[in-house]
Design a protein around this motif. Structure first.
Motif, mmCIF file in Angstrom:
data_model
loop_
_atom_site.group_PDB
_atom_site.id
_atom_site.type_symbol
_atom_site.label_atom_id
_atom_site.label_comp_id
_atom_site.label_asym_id
_atom_site.label_seq_id
_atom_site.Cartn_x
_atom_site.Cartn_y
_atom_site.Cartn_z
ATOM 1 N N LEU A 1 0.834 -1.200 0.000
ATOM 2 C CA LEU A 1 0.000 0.000 0.000
ATOM 3 C C LEU A 1 0.875 1.259 0.000
ATOM 4 C CD1 LEU A 1 -3.021 0.423 0.058
ATOM 5 C CD2 LEU A 1 -2.945 0.425 2.533
ATOM 6 N N THR A 2 1.899 1.290 0.840
ATOM 7 C CA THR A 2 2.736 2.478 0.887
ATOM 8 C C THR A 2 3.510 2.638 -0.413
ATOM 9 O OG1 THR A 2 4.359 1.193 2.120
ATOM 10 C CG2 THR A 2 3.008 2.719 3.376
ATOM 11 N N ASP A 3 3.977 1.537 -0.993
ATOM 12 C CA ASP A 3 4.709 1.703 -2.248
ATOM 13 C C ASP A 3 3.771 2.139 -3.370
ATOM 14 O OD1 ASP A 3 6.763 -0.182 -4.537
ATOM 15 O OD2 ASP A 3 7.040 1.835 -3.727
ATOM 16 N N TRP A 4 2.561 1.640 -3.325
ATOM 17 C CA TRP A 4 1.587 2.044 -4.336
ATOM 18 C C TRP A 4 1.311 3.544 -4.223
ATOM 19 C CZ3 TRP A 4 -3.714 3.525 -4.157
ATOM 20 C CH2 TRP A 4 -4.383 3.437 -5.391
ATOM 21 N N GLY A 5 1.135 4.019 -2.968
ATOM 22 C CA GLY A 5 0.909 5.445 -2.745
ATOM 23 C C GLY A 5 2.094 6.278 -3.230
ATOM 24 N N ASP A 6 3.304 5.822 -2.891
ATOM 25 C CA ASP A 6 4.530 6.502 -3.361
ATOM 26 C C ASP A 6 4.516 6.627 -4.883
ATOM 27 O OD1 ASP A 6 7.034 5.000 -1.122
ATOM 28 O OD2 ASP A 6 5.740 6.759 -0.929
ATOM 29 N N THR A 7 4.142 5.525 -5.548
ATOM 30 C CA THR A 7 4.190 5.492 -7.012
ATOM 31 C C THR A 7 3.180 6.479 -7.601
ATOM 32 O OG1 THR A 7 4.757 3.162 -6.809
ATOM 33 C CG2 THR A 7 4.182 3.950 -9.004
ATOM 34 N N VAL A 8 2.018 6.563 -6.987
ATOM 35 C CA VAL A 8 1.005 7.510 -7.469
ATOM 36 C C VAL A 8 1.529 8.944 -7.387
ATOM 37 C CG1 VAL A 8 -1.255 8.502 -6.979
ATOM 38 C CG2 VAL A 8 -0.962 6.031 -6.932
ATOM 39 N N VAL A 9 2.092 9.293 -6.222
ATOM 40 C CA VAL A 9 2.606 10.656 -6.028
ATOM 41 C C VAL A 9 3.724 10.930 -7.022
ATOM 42 C CG1 VAL A 9 3.785 12.178 -4.410
ATOM 43 C CG2 VAL A 9 1.921 10.750 -3.607
ATOM 44 N N LEU A 10 4.589 9.929 -7.208
ATOM 45 C CA LEU A 10 5.711 10.117 -8.132
ATOM 46 C C LEU A 10 5.199 10.312 -9.562
ATOM 47 C CD1 LEU A 10 8.777 10.167 -8.460
ATOM 48 C CD2 LEU A 10 8.691 7.703 -8.864
ATOM 49 N N TRP A 11 4.152 9.570 -9.904
ATOM 50 C CA TRP A 11 3.620 9.717 -11.263
ATOM 51 C C TRP A 11 3.130 11.138 -11.496
ATOM 52 C CZ3 TRP A 11 -1.913 9.300 -12.798
ATOM 53 C CH2 TRP A 11 -2.053 9.373 -14.194
ATOM 54 N N PHE A 12 2.397 11.675 -10.493
ATOM 55 C CA PHE A 12 1.925 13.056 -10.633
ATOM 56 C C PHE A 12 3.094 14.000 -10.871
ATOM 57 C CE2 PHE A 12 -2.331 12.408 -10.370
ATOM 58 C CZ PHE A 12 -2.840 11.971 -9.158
ATOM 59 N N LEU A 13 4.178 13.756 -10.119
ATOM 60 C CA LEU A 13 5.335 14.626 -10.250
ATOM 61 C C LEU A 13 5.972 14.469 -11.634
ATOM 62 C CD1 LEU A 13 6.762 16.662 -8.493
ATOM 63 C CD2 LEU A 13 8.334 14.882 -7.763
ATOM 64 N N MET A 14 6.036 13.236 -12.123
ATOM 65 C CA MET A 14 6.649 12.998 -13.429
ATOM 66 C C MET A 14 5.816 13.622 -14.546
ATOM 67 S SD MET A 14 9.430 11.659 -12.805
ATOM 68 C CE MET A 14 10.060 11.185 -14.406
ATOM 69 N N MET A 15 4.536 13.824 -14.288
ATOM 70 C CA MET A 15 3.693 14.433 -15.310
ATOM 71 C C MET A 15 4.007 15.914 -15.485
ATOM 72 S SD MET A 15 1.810 12.088 -16.549
ATOM 73 C CE MET A 15 0.445 12.875 -17.370
ATOM 74 N N THR A 16 4.650 16.543 -14.493
ATOM 75 C CA THR A 16 4.969 17.965 -14.607
ATOM 76 C C THR A 16 6.313 18.140 -15.316
ATOM 77 O OG1 THR A 16 6.221 18.128 -12.568
ATOM 78 C CG2 THR A 16 3.813 18.312 -12.397
ATOM 79 N N ASP A 17 6.682 19.400 -15.442
ATOM 80 C CA ASP A 17 7.923 19.716 -16.132
ATOM 81 C C ASP A 17 9.152 19.165 -15.405
ATOM 82 O OD1 ASP A 17 9.218 22.791 -17.541
ATOM 83 O OD2 ASP A 17 8.802 20.836 -18.447
ATOM 84 N N VAL A 18 9.083 19.132 -14.071
ATOM 85 C CA VAL A 18 10.283 18.690 -13.345
ATOM 86 C C VAL A 18 10.543 17.201 -13.545
ATOM 87 C CG1 VAL A 18 10.107 20.491 -11.601
ATOM 88 C CG2 VAL A 18 9.119 18.266 -11.159
ATOM 89 N N GLY A 19 9.612 16.490 -14.172
ATOM 90 C CA GLY A 19 9.860 15.091 -14.502
ATOM 91 C C GLY A 19 11.115 14.909 -15.353
ATOM 92 N N TRP A 20 11.502 15.968 -16.059
ATOM 93 C CA TRP A 20 12.695 15.883 -16.912
ATOM 94 C C TRP A 20 13.988 16.046 -16.140
ATOM 95 C CZ3 TRP A 20 12.497 14.251 -21.793
ATOM 96 C CH2 TRP A 20 11.249 14.269 -22.429
ATOM 97 N N GLU A 21 13.899 16.428 -14.840
ATOM 98 C CA GLU A 21 15.108 16.630 -14.048
ATOM 99 C C GLU A 21 15.793 15.304 -13.761
ATOM 100 O OE1 GLU A 21 16.533 19.479 -12.493
ATOM 101 O OE2 GLU A 21 15.348 20.411 -14.071
ATOM 102 N N GLY A 22 17.122 15.360 -13.752
ATOM 103 C CA GLY A 22 17.901 14.159 -13.470
ATOM 104 C C GLY A 22 17.510 13.509 -12.148
ATOM 105 N N ARG A 23 17.310 14.310 -11.132
ATOM 106 C CA ARG A 23 17.020 13.740 -9.819
ATOM 107 C C ARG A 23 15.666 13.044 -9.793
ATOM 108 N NH1 ARG A 23 20.330 15.346 -5.545
ATOM 109 N NH2 ARG A 23 18.613 15.134 -4.057
ATOM 110 N N ARG A 24 14.718 13.523 -10.582
ATOM 111 C CA ARG A 24 13.413 12.859 -10.630
ATOM 112 C C ARG A 24 13.531 11.525 -11.361
ATOM 113 N NH1 ARG A 24 12.895 16.631 -7.687
ATOM 114 N NH2 ARG A 24 13.522 14.853 -6.431
#
Lengths: 322, 654, 203
Positions: free
Chosen positions: C149-172
């Motif tokens: 459950l926690t990893d699934w939640g992490d993945t959802v949040v990360l996906w939202f972040l990857m959808m933005t412009d900062v998804g192109w950043e190396g650290r992301r």
């Protein structure tokens, strides 16, 4: 009977604890030698600073060097510590094995069941009619190995009579046991040694080591049922005890009272202690029966609030239960 | 323009902007550099800024002060206990209250003082000692402090509201189970464990990552200060041991709250399951407390004997082997439970073996004294006091490692004497020494040497008076955890002496605190390196600026400041307009990455409040696990989510 | 007296992100993986400890948990490694559109897995209050559920972040790579959990 040995580990009154003394002394000597070595080295280091020229310090520019004697010293120290510990481990193992061997040939079997906060003692015999049940007290014949089976009705307790043996836990759902071979006639005190709740401090027991004939006499006496009350007061007490609250928890052989929730009272008055914590006396009996909660708060025996005449009657009857 | 082309154009623009970023170097150094770094690194002012800080020095100070407060509280409990035990058959304190007192005393000292104070000192000093600007994961560090604070508050507020635990600090089942401990006392204890264990695990991850990845260039593992080695070993031990107590206390709450049967023998559970899991944690726990103290002793001995510790590799190996061996001893707490005797022999041998690495460390410290020129200022006095006292405790530990001996001595005051000798002698003495030693670095002032010496002697002598007689009380048959004892067993004298000694100890600790408070305002102003020590924390001001070092130092020896020859080698190139630090490789410590450091943030506090609500309400209802986790998830996501979603020339963590 | 600096080198050209052990968060995640692994290992030890008390396992002629749902879970989670590996590769290649398209797949699979997990709990053929066997089986499955459950939640949040412009950043991209590493851990841990819950009672 000197006080120092009453509950002391150095009571030295049973086969199983005699090895304790020897082993303890061996350990103490080796440990003391090690300690003296450490302190000697410490003092040498403190004292040496007066001879400044040999120091390997940053002020001398020699802080990356070391006295070569220290390297030898380190190896020697490691060897000495290792050898010492190996010797102690072997001594411990040997003592342990010999105690286990001593425990192999018991002739008497007792079951002690721990309760919050009293000891239910049952002498096992092949023949049911020879079984004895008492509380907070054991009588043992000198020189005879006895195996005590340990059980618990509630939480973890620990059976510990220091002058006779090391301790063993009583764990609900598990059976443990301890073997004791008393070697000296006398009276020994023990206490529960595992925190078991509110009145853990008041869960003591007494072990009476008798000569073999005296022990048999005691056993025979325990097998007798309670004497019938002879005075009117005692009779009133008998009636109260066997018909009211008391019989809900207590058993008195030869009477209708046969509940096993609480201690067996058949020979209560001949026991040395009361409520696993007080000397047996008329005054203590009065106090305990009248208001157990104020003497041992949290005990399972409720304060009923007896009328004075009921109290006198009950105590009079209990005193006949020798 | 396709997405990819747009991104490539953006990359080029950002690369150009990157060229214009101000960085430290020969052109930007000295007071100008310091002013700019100060502006960038200082946290926002005011109460919110204080709550949001991610500065490891502030967090470390909080840990230390909070832990010392809990030490005082736990100490007062022990004085109450000693008053009750000063006389036989005493009824100064009721049995119920006494049982709460020893439960609170043990729990406070073990969970709320001993481990957190070590963590706090480490969190403060390790980045300075390693020559870096920040710990790894500063927000996690802040979170770990708040979790600790809330756990401590839970326990103490409950105690003051008369629903504190009374099951002993070790909470054996079935006494602590639903049948024999009705109400919420035991649940409060178990949940306090959850708080403090989450806190310790978070701090452990922070420390491991800092020590492995954030050392100064050139500080190979072989040049790392012994205190850093000690904390690395301790942090790894925390990672492997704390889950055990988290698991068993979770199972206890579960038995009590939702009716599981882990410890209920009627339904095939086992009371000993608790003991195994508890002591699998409990034994490493005491080394988690002791090993940092050995680090302190190494630090002090080096500085005050004017040379590095003799046989550094031996000490490192001793630390590592103690850490590993500590996991193989736990059954020695269970010698009286009736497990197979043959198995017990293994634990006797293991328990004795663990004395060897410690014995070697002691030799190395003594050899350093022999080979150096010891100066007996207050920190070094505590080291001597440690040797004299701790070794007694270690040797009484060897005695009780033997099964036949332990079967008499287990659960008696002999054990109480043993563990106070190793915990106070072995951990508190070095702690007071190191607090005196690092006081100038933390506060900028020196503690009073006179008050310090008086306090030391009072503590040392008072301690012996308080605890040595307990060996005899145990030998005379006094069990542990008893609210009183009968007259006539010979226990009166040892108990009276212990009570008197306890008050002397309390006075000495009070004197230390008075010294600290007085020195905070009136102590001599401290220069950067008042003790003329060798390690990097002394290469910056006392106290350090928020950014620790103006330029990142480089080392090429174990004693950088003693080998520096008037200049400190540094590397340059970190930006000054945003918080940035340097990561190096794990073994050889060559510069590897530039790592942005997070800005101050309230999310660690907010998340810990959400978690606290979750933990505390789940004492009362299992539904809290479901509902309470939602605010936690939201706070955690908000923590991670950046404040701005535009790309920067260099990464920034907001 | 602060020592004067002697300049020996410059680090301005060092990167700010790296995949693998160069990354600080990689170590943090490994740290948490070790903690959780220890938690599970001790729970497994408790399982075998309690089993050692019994003659039969499960005791009292109780049925072992139904194989269907647990095995279905196993198959689905092993299959999820395919998109997982694809995402990991895309992260190394800075293929953000691929990441943005693939992450919903794995989030969807995660959702399906959570539903299957619900059926698993319903088909354990015991209630956690029944006895120690039931308690430990429920506990181990519950632990793994919080894990997923926690990893699934992490993945959802990360996906939202990857959808933005900062998804192109190396650290992301490093975050994405490490999230894939963690997902592997989640199914790796499932294997012993599965064996203990479903197969050991059948031995």
């Amino acid at each position: 009977m000197s006080i120092q040995h009453y509950q002391s580990i150095f009571g030295n009154a049973a086969t199983e604890v005699r090895q304790f003394n020897t082993l303890f002394v061996i350990f103490l000597v080796v440990c003391a030698v090690m300690y003296v070595a450490v302190i000697a080295f410490l003092i040498a280091g403190i004292a040496r600073r007066r001879r400044a020229a040999e120091a390997n310090t940053v002020e001398e520019g020699r802080h990356h060097e070391s006295d070569p004697a220290m390297r030898t010293g380190l190896i020697a120290w490691g060897a000495v510590v290792g050898t010492g510990l190996v010797a102690l481990a072997i001594a411990s193992f040997v003592a342990d094995r010999s105690m286990a061997n001593a425990a192999a040939h018991e002739k008497l079997s007792i079951t002690v069941t721990g309760n919050q906060w009293w000891w239910d003692v049952q002498y096992n015999a092949a023949d049911n009619s020879k079984m004895v049940r008492t509380a907070n007290e054991l009588h043992l014949p000198v020189g005879v190995p006895v195996r005590i089976m340990l059980k618990s009705n509630d939480v973890i307790h620990s059976f510990w009579v220091p002058s006779l043996a090391g301790k063993q836990d009583l764990i609900p759902g598990r059976d443990t046991d301890i073997t004791i071979t008393p070697q000296k006639v006398g009276i020994y005190r023990g206490q529960c040694a595992e925190y078991c709740g509110a009145e853990h401090a008041k869960m003591a027991l007494v072990v009476d080591v008798d000569s073999y004939p005296d022990f048999i006499k005691w056993w025979q006496h325990q097998l007798q049922t309670a004497p019938k009350p002879t005075t009117p007061l005692a009779l009133a007490g008998y009636n109260y005890v066997t018909s009211r609250n008391c019989s809900a928890c207590h058993a008195i052989a030869g009477t209708p009272a046969s509940a096993t929730v609480g201690p067996d009272l058949t020979h209560l008055a001949s026991r040395r202690t009361l409520a696993a914590s007080m000397p047996m006396s008329e005054g203590n009996l009065y106090g305990w029966v009248a208001d157990p909660q104020s003497i041992k708060p949290g005990t399972k025996m409720p304060t009923i609030g007896l009328e004075p005449n009921e109290l006198h009657a009950v105590v009079a009857y209990l005193e006949t239960l020798k | 323009m396709t997405e990819l082309e747009r991104v490539r154009a953006e990359d080029q623009r950002l690369a150009k902007e990157r060229q214009r970023i101000a960085r430290d170097g020969p052109k930007l150094t000295g007071a100008k550099l310091e002013a700019r770094l100060e502006r960038t690194w200082r946290r926002p002012p005011g109460i919110l800024g204080w709550l949001a800080t991610v500065d490891h020095k502030e967090i470390g100070r909080r840990y230390i002060i909070t832990a010392l407060l809990f030490l005082a509280l736990g100490g007062m409990l022990s004085l109450a206990m000693r008053l009750q035990l000063a006389q036989p058959d005493s009824n100064l304190i009721s049995p119920q209250r006494y049982n709460e007192l020893f439960t609170m005393h043990g729990s406070t000292m073990m969970f709320l003082f001993a481990v957190p104070v070590m963590e706090g000192v480490a969190v403060f000093i390790i980045p300075l000692m390693l020559g870096t600007r920040s710990t790894a994961f500063p927000r996690l560090n802040a979170f770990s402090y708040y979790m600790y604070l809330f756990g401590g508050l839970l326990l103490w507020v409950a105690f003051l509201l008369n629903i504190g635990p009374d099951i002993g600090w070790f909470a054996y089942t079935p006494l602590s189970g639903p049948q024999f401990s009705p109400g919420k006392r035991a649940d409060i204890w178990a949940q306090m464990i959850t708080f403090t264990e989450v806190s310790a695990l978070a701090a452990a991850v922070v420390l491991i990552c800092t020590i492995l990845k954030a050392r100064a260039p050139g500080m190979t593992l072989a040049r790392m200060p012994l205190f850093a080695w000690a904390m690395l070993v301790v942090a790894v031990m925390i990672v492997f041991s704390m889950p055990s107590i988290a698991l068993c206390s979770g199972m206890l709450i579960s038995d009590r709250l939702v009716g599981t049967q882990f410890y209920n023998h009627y339904e095939h559970g086992d009371a000993l399951l608790w003991q195994h899991l508890f002591w699998f944690f409990g034994h490493p726990e005491v080394y988690i407390i002791f090993l940092p103290a050995t680090g302190f002793v190494s630090v002090i001995t080096e500085t005050f004997c004017r040379r590095p510790i003799f046989a550094y590799p031996v000490v490192v190996l001793a630390l590592i082997s103690t850490g590993i061996l500590a996991f193989g001893l736990w059954v020695h707490h269970m010698f009286a439970t009736g497990l197979p005797r043959v198995g017990y022999s293994f634990y006797t041998s293991a328990s004795m073996t663990v004395a060897i690495p410690t014995g070697l460390q002691i030799f190395c410290w003594l050899a350093t004294m022999w080979d150096g020129r010891p100066r007996f200022q207050v920190p070094m006095l505590y080291v001597v006091g440690f040797i004299v006292t701790f070794v007694i405790g270690g040797l009484s530990g060897v005695i009780i490692a033997s099964v036949p001996l332990d079967l008499q001595l287990h659960d008696t005051y002999f054990i109480v004497a043993h563990f106070h000798y190793v915990l106070i002698g072995g951990a508190v003495f070095p702690l007071l020494g190191i607090l005196t030693y690092w006081f100038p670095k933390i506060t900028g002032r020196m503690m009073s040497e006179t008050l310090g010496k008086i306090g030391f002697w009072m503590l040392f002598l008072g301690f012996q008076l308080a605890f040595f007689p307990m060996h005899f009380a145990g030998l005379l048959g006094m069990p542990r955890r008893v609210y009183t004892y009968p007259a006539g067993l010979g226990l009166e004298l040892p108990n009276l002496l212990s009570t008197i000694g306890a008050f002397v100890v309390a006075t000495a600790v009070g004197l230390f605190v008075v010294n600290g408070l007085y020195s905070l305002y009136r102590g001599a102003i401290a220069p950067p390196n008042p003790w003329e020590a060798s390690t990097l924390e002394w290469a910056t001001t006392s106290p350090p600026p928020p950014y620790n070092f103006a330029h990142v130092p480089v080392v090429d020896s174990k004693t950088p400041l003693w080998d520096a020859e008037g200049e400190l080698p540094v590397v340059t190139g970190l930006r000054v307009d945003e918080k940035e630090t340097l990561l190096t490789t794990v073994v050889a410590a060559s510069p590897d990455l530039r790592e942005p450091v997070p800005a101050a943030s309230l999310w660690p506090l907010i998340l810990s409040i959400a978690v606290a609500v979750f933990f505390i309400s789940s004492i009362f209802s299992p539904w809290a696990v479901l509902f309470g986790s939602i605010p936690c998830a939201i706070a955690a996501a908000a923590w991670f989510w950046p404040k701005e979603l535009n790309r920067n020339p260099e990464p920034v963590i907001t | 007296m602060i020592l004067e600096p002697r300049f020996t080198g410059d680090v301005a050209d060092l990167p700010t992100h790296k995949f693998g052990p160069g990354s600080l968060t990689w170590w943090g995640i490994i740290g948490f993986m070790v903690i959780e692994g220890t938690f599970f290992a001790l729970a497994f030890a408790a399982y075998f400890f309690l089993m050692g008390h019994e003659q039969g396992w499960p005791p009292e002629a109780r049925q072992a948990p139904n194989l269907l749902w647990g095995t279905l879970f196993l198959i689905v989670i092993l299959l999820s490694e395919i998109p997982n590996t694809m995402i990991k590769k895309a992260a190394h290649e800075r293929d953000v559109p691929a990441i943005r398209a693939l992450m919903p797949v794995i989030i969807g699979i995660g959702g399906v897995l959570l539903i299957i997990r619900g059926f698993e709990f319903n088909n354990l053929n015991c209630r956690w209050t029944d006895d120690a066997y039931s308690s430990i089986v429920w506990a181990i499955l519950f632990l793994h559920t919080t894990h997923i459950l926690t990893d699934w939640g992490d993945t959802v949040v990360l996906w939202f972040l990857m959808m933005t412009d900062v998804g192109w950043e190396g650290r992301r991209l490093v975050d994405t790579d490490e999230n894939c590493m963690y997902w592997r851990y989640v199914w790796l841990l499932w294997i012993p959990v599965y064996l203990l819950v479903y197969w050991v009672p059948r031995l």
